[in-house]
Design a protein around this motif. Structure first.
Motif, PDB file in Angstrom:
ATOM      1  N   ALA A 120      -4.213  -0.087  -7.264  1.00 36.16           N
ATOM      2  CA  ALA A 120      -4.683  -0.258  -5.830  1.00 36.16           C
ATOM      3  C   ALA A 120      -5.350  -1.706  -5.873  1.00 36.16           C
ATOM      4  O   ALA A 120      -5.440  -2.629  -5.076  1.00 36.16           O
ATOM      5  CB  ALA A 120      -5.596   0.817  -5.372  1.00 36.16           C
ATOM      6  N   LYS A 178     -10.564  -3.037  -1.036  1.00 32.59           N
ATOM      7  CA  LYS A 178     -10.388  -4.701  -0.945  1.00 32.59           C
ATOM      8  C   LYS A 178     -11.542  -5.752  -1.328  1.00 32.59           C
ATOM      9  O   LYS A 178     -11.446  -6.631  -1.886  1.00 32.59           O
ATOM     10  CB  LYS A 178     -10.000  -4.848   0.661  1.00 32.59           C
ATOM     11  CG  LYS A 178      -9.279  -5.853   0.867  1.00 32.59           C
ATOM     12  CD  LYS A 178      -8.730  -5.952   2.342  1.00 32.59           C
ATOM     13  CE  LYS A 178      -7.332  -6.705   2.501  1.00 32.59           C
ATOM     14  NZ  LYS A 178      -6.861  -6.519   4.092  1.00 32.59           N
ATOM     15  N   ARG A 205      -3.179  -4.832  -6.775  1.00 33.08           N
ATOM     16  CA  ARG A 205      -2.433  -5.107  -5.424  1.00 33.08           C
ATOM     17  C   ARG A 205      -3.233  -5.534  -4.456  1.00 33.08           C
ATOM     18  O   ARG A 205      -2.710  -6.710  -3.526  1.00 33.08           O
ATOM     19  CB  ARG A 205      -1.413  -3.782  -5.031  1.00 33.08           C
ATOM     20  CG  ARG A 205      -0.429  -3.341  -5.921  1.00 33.08           C
ATOM     21  CD  ARG A 205       0.517  -2.189  -5.351  1.00 33.08           C
ATOM     22  NE  ARG A 205       1.350  -1.891  -6.236  1.00 33.08           N
ATOM     23  CZ  ARG A 205       2.519  -1.293  -5.484  1.00 33.08           C
ATOM     24  NH1 ARG A 205       2.593  -0.580  -4.493  1.00 33.08           N
ATOM     25  NH2 ARG A 205       3.632  -0.885  -6.551  1.00 33.08           N
ATOM     26  N   ALA A 206      -4.421  -5.244  -4.257  1.00 34.06           N
ATOM     27  CA  ALA A 206      -5.302  -5.760  -3.133  1.00 34.06           C
ATOM     28  C   ALA A 206      -5.738  -7.133  -3.494  1.00 34.06           C
ATOM     29  O   ALA A 206      -6.058  -7.850  -2.816  1.00 34.06           O
ATOM     30  CB  ALA A 206      -6.635  -4.741  -3.188  1.00 34.06           C
ATOM     31  N   ALA A 213     -11.831  -5.579  -5.181  1.00 31.48           N
ATOM     32  CA  ALA A 213     -10.704  -6.501  -5.645  1.00 31.48           C
ATOM     33  C   ALA A 213     -11.085  -8.073  -5.636  1.00 31.48           C
ATOM     34  O   ALA A 213     -10.749  -8.764  -6.517  1.00 31.48           O
ATOM     35  CB  ALA A 213      -9.239  -6.247  -5.023  1.00 31.48           C
ATOM     36  N   TRP A 268      -2.298   4.377  -3.372  1.00 33.33           N
ATOM     37  CA  TRP A 268      -2.494   2.997  -3.752  1.00 33.33           C
ATOM     38  C   TRP A 268      -3.044   2.381  -2.338  1.00 33.33           C
ATOM     39  O   TRP A 268      -2.485   1.666  -1.854  1.00 33.33           O
ATOM     40  CB  TRP A 268      -1.717   2.171  -4.520  1.00 33.33           C
ATOM     41  CG  TRP A 268      -1.154   3.063  -5.663  1.00 33.33           C
ATOM     42  CD1 TRP A 268      -1.659   3.731  -6.512  1.00 33.33           C
ATOM     43  CD2 TRP A 268       0.344   3.009  -6.011  1.00 33.33           C
ATOM     44  NE1 TRP A 268      -0.816   4.395  -7.505  1.00 33.33           N
ATOM     45  CE2 TRP A 268       0.339   3.623  -7.303  1.00 33.33           C
ATOM     46  CE3 TRP A 268       1.307   2.437  -5.707  1.00 33.33           C
ATOM     47  CZ2 TRP A 268       1.353   4.073  -8.120  1.00 33.33           C
ATOM     48  CZ3 TRP A 268       2.601   2.673  -6.392  1.00 33.33           C
ATOM     49  CH2 TRP A 268       2.700   3.328  -7.501  1.00 33.33           C
ATOM     50  N   GLN A 269      -4.445   2.610  -2.161  1.00 37.95           N
ATOM     51  CA  GLN A 269      -4.841   2.216  -0.917  1.00 37.95           C
ATOM     52  C   GLN A 269      -5.500   0.830  -0.820  1.00 37.95           C
ATOM     53  O   GLN A 269      -6.703   0.783  -0.929  1.00 37.95           O
ATOM     54  CB  GLN A 269      -6.104   3.414  -0.216  1.00 37.95           C
ATOM     55  CG  GLN A 269      -5.478   4.591  -0.323  1.00 37.95           C
ATOM     56  CD  GLN A 269      -5.836   5.491  -1.338  1.00 37.95           C
ATOM     57  OE1 GLN A 269      -6.107   4.920  -2.337  1.00 37.95           O
ATOM     58  NE2 GLN A 269      -5.862   6.808  -1.245  1.00 37.95           N
ATOM     59  N   THR A 270      -4.494   0.008  -0.881  1.00 41.02           N
ATOM     60  CA  THR A 270      -4.797  -1.376  -0.964  1.00 41.02           C
ATOM     61  C   THR A 270      -5.732  -1.950   0.292  1.00 41.02           C
ATOM     62  O   THR A 270      -6.378  -3.135   0.044  1.00 41.02           O
ATOM     63  CB  THR A 270      -3.505  -2.498  -1.175  1.00 41.02           C
ATOM     64  OG1 THR A 270      -2.855  -2.220  -0.044  1.00 41.02           O
ATOM     65  CG2 THR A 270      -2.897  -1.899  -2.487  1.00 41.02           C
ATOM     66  N   ASN A 271      -5.483  -1.282   1.352  1.00 41.87           N
ATOM     67  CA  ASN A 271      -6.038  -2.061   2.785  1.00 41.87           C
ATOM     68  C   ASN A 271      -7.452  -1.224   2.917  1.00 41.87           C
ATOM     69  O   ASN A 271      -8.195  -1.579   3.957  1.00 41.87           O
ATOM     70  CB  ASN A 271      -5.325  -1.697   3.949  1.00 41.87           C
ATOM     71  CG  ASN A 271      -4.090  -2.646   3.626  1.00 41.87           C
ATOM     72  OD1 ASN A 271      -4.171  -3.699   3.307  1.00 41.87           O
ATOM     73  ND2 ASN A 271      -2.743  -2.031   4.035  1.00 41.87           N
ATOM     74  N   ASP A 272      -7.949  -0.292   1.966  1.00 39.47           N
ATOM     75  CA  ASP A 272      -9.192   0.283   2.236  1.00 39.47           C
ATOM     76  C   ASP A 272     -10.280  -0.615   1.858  1.00 39.47           C
ATOM     77  O   ASP A 272     -10.149  -1.551   0.820  1.00 39.47           O
ATOM     78  CB  ASP A 272      -9.391   1.385   1.070  1.00 39.47           C
ATOM     79  CG  ASP A 272     -10.721   1.920   1.018  1.00 39.47           C
ATOM     80  OD1 ASP A 272     -11.144   2.666   2.136  1.00 39.47           O
ATOM     81  OD2 ASP A 272     -11.472   1.814   0.192  1.00 39.47           O
ATOM     82  N   ASN A 322      -3.707  -9.278  -4.814  1.00 36.42           N
ATOM     83  CA  ASN A 322      -2.187 -10.035  -4.685  1.00 36.42           C
ATOM     84  C   ASN A 322      -1.689 -10.162  -6.300  1.00 36.42           C
ATOM     85  O   ASN A 322      -1.033 -11.130  -6.484  1.00 36.42           O
ATOM     86  CB  ASN A 322      -2.304 -11.162  -4.167  1.00 36.42           C
ATOM     87  CG  ASN A 322      -2.599 -11.202  -2.609  1.00 36.42           C
ATOM     88  OD1 ASN A 322      -2.386 -10.337  -1.779  1.00 36.42           O
ATOM     89  ND2 ASN A 322      -3.533 -12.158  -2.195  1.00 36.42           N
ATOM     90  N   GLU A 331       0.899  -1.245  -0.134  1.00 34.30           N
ATOM     91  CA  GLU A 331       0.029   0.025   0.039  1.00 34.30           C
ATOM     92  C   GLU A 331       0.895   1.325   0.050  1.00 34.30           C
ATOM     93  O   GLU A 331       2.041   1.234   0.623  1.00 34.30           O
ATOM     94  CB  GLU A 331      -0.884  -0.042   1.374  1.00 34.30           C
ATOM     95  CG  GLU A 331      -1.940   1.281   1.224  1.00 34.30           C
ATOM     96  CD  GLU A 331      -2.862   1.229   2.430  1.00 34.30           C
ATOM     97  OE1 GLU A 331      -3.651   0.705   2.196  1.00 34.30           O
ATOM     98  OE2 GLU A 331      -2.284   1.381   3.436  1.00 34.30           O
TER      99      GLU A 331
END
Length: 608
Positions: free
Chosen positions: A364, A307, A367-368, A310, A299-303, A370, A295
């Protein structure tokens, strides 16, 4: 804008049953469309049409073909080698070709065979070194009982770089290449193809550097770098950098040393070759790929919303399709120094996106899910005035994402921005030969800064120039081998520094460096990539100088057809060692003699 060819079907006069309005229930309609391109790039389009009567008392007496966004020339129609008169109506960008059939083909199962042809200068275009072909999406295909499209391309256009969608079949001959598409193959998208080994862009970039500190300082600038899809050849870098090194993302960073308060303008020019297919390139490490799933502030992958989305989309293709269908390009935001919204805000404000938001949201989501993904910042050429990068008039560049395909071990570039703004063209399955990468942002979403960002003063000038041009002829880069003894007093080892330097215009790849001591293989080093002005150094430690007879007399460094040799100080070291030994013996002798002399004098005093 892309030209859109619209088939509106048949317009009939029903002599026997005017109440029937649906031609599909009255005729079997078969069509073959041939796009035949000449060596000069002019395309002759021929529609071969068969209308077969389903009923005994209804036949077609006329036919209309509407073309939108096309200016047809040399329009002809014929039936059984006899010319059919045409009536042409033009309304804005629409041309309608009307035919009145001179005879009646009556009876169930009887068929009318006729053809319409015209020349179209918009299908093929030569851009730089590449012939690009764009056949608009065919609409109304459900009307046809059978449909076939044939693309004929002269062999002189060169090798096929890409074609999408993939043809059902292809036939190659010495004079032309033929690509065949059935109804299902062209139903979803237009046909885009390119021919040529590679595209060439020339670039001229200026960087304005300043050291405002009170001490000397080093500054790094990002210059265009090689990748799986592009190769850089420099023709000029002035002034020359101290060195060029490669960062974690594969960017080439040129180092300059500036004195206190010094200003320097750096000019970098050269050419880039863009390839349609990935070329051999060093494979990424697992650690780097893992880093490209982390993250960042944009690029807020943990939002939670990102998430969850994704998890639903899962694949790069599904993510691309979602973004192209849901984000809307906001042309009012295309200007310098615009705020970067990031993925989270892009998802909440889908109608305010520009290329940064299309890219950030893809990265984002990937990446979320994987999937390693990163941003490319650079130049993308388009004839569409609304989509042209501002680098044509200012230094605002284009952004697009890449994702890692683990099956091919390649970073795959895609462009969801263009996918959403070009009327349905697919920029996922293939990327055209018009995207020139300046920098890669993987570890950091902002750095290194791309060319065009190094400016001074309140009224900066334009610093990025990119145009089509010929590939410059420069010698192939060859490594320079430098062997130097490291000076200094060392009682344990004699150390030599072996330096491999690239003073050429392009990068050097996959070089094996073998080090020999007196003809015996001592060590082997592998250099995956050495950029222009780059260097790799190795240390060669020789045996202890306390035992100089063990020192090799010669060091050889071999790579490809180069063999650089240097003689060591072995002979001098042996002479020095012998001299020191003799001096040591002499000192011992003198010390012993002096001691005996002292004892004799003492004894003499005691015994006069």
């Amino acid at each position: 804008m892309k030209k859109v060819l619209i088939f509106l079907g048949l317009v009939f006069l029903y002599l026997f049953s005017p109440k029937i309005t649906h031609a599909e229930s009255q005729f079997l309609t078969n069509e073959e469309v041939i796009y035949s391109i000449s060596e000069k790039g002019t395309t002759t389009v021929t529609h071969n049409i068969i209308l077969e009567n389903k009923l005994t008392d209804i036949y077609a007496s006329s036919y209309s073909l509407k073309l939108s966004g096309v200016k047809p020339q040399n329009i002809k129609a014929w039936q059984n080698l006899n010319e059919i008169q045409t009536k042409i109506l033009e309304d804005g960008t629409t041309t309608t070709i009307n035919l009145e059939f001179p005879d009646a083909v009556v009876g169930q199962g009887n068929a009318r065979h006729f053809s319409i042809s015209y020349d179209d200068g918009t299908v093929s275009t030569k851009t730089g070194e590449v012939w690009e072909i764009s056949i608009p999406k065919v609409l109304g295909l459900d009307f046809y009982d059978s449909f076939r499209l044939k693309l004929e391309v002269p062999s002189s256009f060169g090798n096929l770089a890409y074609i999408y969608p993939k043809p059902e079949n292809s036939v190659n001959s010495p004079n032309k290449n033929v690509y065949l598409f059935s109804k299902e193959f062209v139903k979803e998208s237009p046909i885009n193809a390119a021919f040529g080994n590679f595209q060439v862009f020339l670039f001229d970039l200026t960087y304005h550097l300043e050291n405002p500190s009170k001490i000397n300082s080093s500054l790094d600038i990002a210059v265009p770098a090689d990748s799986s899809f592009q190769k850089i050849t420099f023709t000029n870098i002035r002034p020359k950098p101290e060195k060029i090194y490669i960062d974690e993302d594969g960017n080439w960073l040129a180092t300059y040393k500036l004195k206190s308060a010094e200003r320097v303008d750096v000019r970098v020019s050269g050419a880039v070759q863009l390839y349609a297919s990935a070329r051999n390139f060093p494979v990424e490490s697992k650690a780097y790929l893992t880093q490209n799933m982390q993250e960042t502030p944009v690029w807020q992958t943990n939002d939670p919303e990102i998430k969850n989305l994704a998890l639903k989309l899962k694949s790069p293709r599904a993510i691309y399709d979602y973004i192209t269908k849901n984000l809307v390009y906001d042309f009012s935001r295309v200007k310098p120094d615009i705020e970067r919204l990031g993925a989270k805000k892009a998802l909440k404000n889908p109608k305010n996106a520009i290329c940064m938001e299309f890219t950030d949201l893809f990265i984002a989501l990937a990446r979320a899910a994987n999937i390693p993904a990163r941003e490319i910042n650079g130049f993308a050429y388009s004839e569409n005035l609304s989509l042209q990068p501002l680098s044509l008039v200012a230094d605002v560049l284009h952004a697009w994402p890449e994702y890692w395909d683990d099956s091919t071990k390649v970073w795959v570039p895609i462009d969801p921005t263009w996918g959403a703004t070009t009327g349905g063209e697919d920029f996922f399955s293939k990327l055209d030969l018009r995207h020139f990468a300046f920098v890669v942002h993987g570890k950091d979403a902002y750095k290194p800064y791309p060319p065009g960002s190094y400016k001074l003063g309140s009224n900066p000038q334009k610093d990025v120039y990119v145009s089509f041009g010929p590939l410059p002829r420069v010698p192939e880069s060859q490594p320079k081998i430098v062997i130097e003894k490291i000076q200094g007093f060392n009682l344990t080892n004699v150390v030599y520094n072996i330096k491999i330097v690239n003073n050429g215009a392009s990068a050097i790849y996959d070089r094996k460096i073998t080090i020999y001591f007196d003809g015996a293989n001592q060590a082997t080093k592998n250099i995956a990539i050495l950029p222009p002005f780059g260097e790799e150094s190795f240390e060669a430690k020789l045996s202890s100088i306390i035992t100089p007879w063990k020192l090799p007399g010669q060091i050889s460094v071999i790579t490809d057809n180069q063999n650089v040799k240097v003689f060591t100080d072995r002979q001098r070291a042996i002479i020095t060692e012998i001299s020191l030994l003799m001096l040591f013996i002499l000192l011992i002798f003198l010390a012993t003699f002096h001691e005996k002399l002292h004892i004799n004098k003492k004894n003499h005093k005691q015994n006069p």
